[in-house]
Scaffold this active site. Structure first.
Site, PDB file in Angstrom:
ATOM      1  CB  CYS A 110      -0.911   0.042   1.247  1.00  0.00           C
ATOM      2  SG  CYS A 110      -1.945  -1.424   1.468  1.00  0.00           S
ATOM      3  NE  ARG A 111       3.714   2.661  -1.456  1.00  0.00           N
ATOM      4  CZ  ARG A 111       4.997   2.404  -1.171  1.00  0.00           C
ATOM      5  NH1 ARG A 111       5.940   3.235  -1.581  1.00  0.00           N
ATOM      6  NH2 ARG A 111       5.330   1.347  -0.480  1.00  0.00           N
TER       7      ARG A 111
END
Length: 275
Positions: A2-3
């Site tokens: 993810c970010r």
């Protein structure tokens, strides 16, 4: 994986924090630069939380969508009409075998808290059940409400490692120290990270936590950067622009950030149980 991104400072438009800069969080969804073998794109949903004051009480609101962030018109048509002094956003790359659904998207929220996880806990059901049992044993005299009972993991919003981590972290934050006390978050993050790594040593644990006044994060395997000035503080998986004030956070670190303050502490390897 993810970010994610967290912001605290003067009021900003919520939608702008998702699109700010030439390498915005939205751009990182389809063109991340530093995934470290955690996938190639982050197209399995997104979410954003923001803090607001209502009747002298600070609460968290959020918006989540299991579709790719670049497909959602609300990012430019609705969210920019909302303002807040604190924002926490995330784009998701689902681990194989985990559901792609709205309830699996960070941020996870409760009370004043919002949380995101960039990473993975291998065999998370067994590992996090063991962590819950460990916490329950250690806190038996204090845990009258059964916050650490392994069955509590069934209360997770989604059948994912991130949602289960939030159940455990939320219980730690609710134990002994009131919500919002700045002393609670670093201790809770250290304890959770150490326990998870003891039972699942190959875990990737970049955790991001905010309470509307301050941000805390861990860097454990995945990338993290900070941009902190006297006026605002930002923690982000990747810098969203070329501002020279961005600082790369070393791996295996615990970060505390608020306007005018950035503290980075090393995180030791957890002790391995005796064989």
């Amino acid at each position: 994986m993810c970010r994610h991104l967290g912001y605290v400072g003067p009021p900003v438009r919520v939608g702008d924090m998702l699109t700010l800069g030439p390498h915005s969080l939205r751009t990182q969804a389809w063109a991340p630069r530093d995934m470290r073998r955690g996938g190639t794109i982050n197209a399995d949903g997104f979410g954003v939380a923001w803090w607001r004051a209502e009747d002298d009480t600070v609460t968290v609101s959020r918006y989540r969508n299991p579709a790719p962030i670049w497909t959602d018109p609300a990012v430019e048509e609705v969210l920019p009409h909302l303002e807040s002094w604190a924002v926490l956003g995330a784009v998701r790359s689902a681990t194989i075998g985990m559901p792609v659904e709205r309830s699996a998207c960070a941020p996870f929220t409760r009370g004043r808290w919002a949380f995101s996880h960039n990473g993975v806990v291998p065999d998370w059901r067994a590992a996090l059940t063991a962590v819950a049992a460990e916490f329950a044993g250690a806190a038996a005299e204090l845990d009258a409400d059964g916050l650490f009972a392994p069955a509590r993991l069934l209360e997770a919003e989604s059948a994912t490692d991130s949602a289960a981590l939030w159940v455990l972290l939320g219980a730690l934050l609710a134990t002994d120290v009131p919500d919002g006390d700045w002393a609670a978050a670093p201790a809770a993050l250290r304890l959770l990270l150490s326990a998870v790594l003891t039972h699942a040593p190959d875990s990737r644990l970049n955790l991001l936590l905010g309470d509307g006044a301050q941000l805390w994060a861990t860097a454990w395997y995945h990338s993290l950067s900070a941009l902190v000035t006297d006026d605002f503080a930002i923690l982000s998986s990747e810098p969203f622009d070329d501002d020279p004030r961005w600082q790369a956070i070393p791996d295996r670190s615990l970060v505390t950030a608020r306007p005018g303050h950035l503290a980075v502490e090393p995180l030791p390897d957890p002790e391995r149980p005796a064989q």
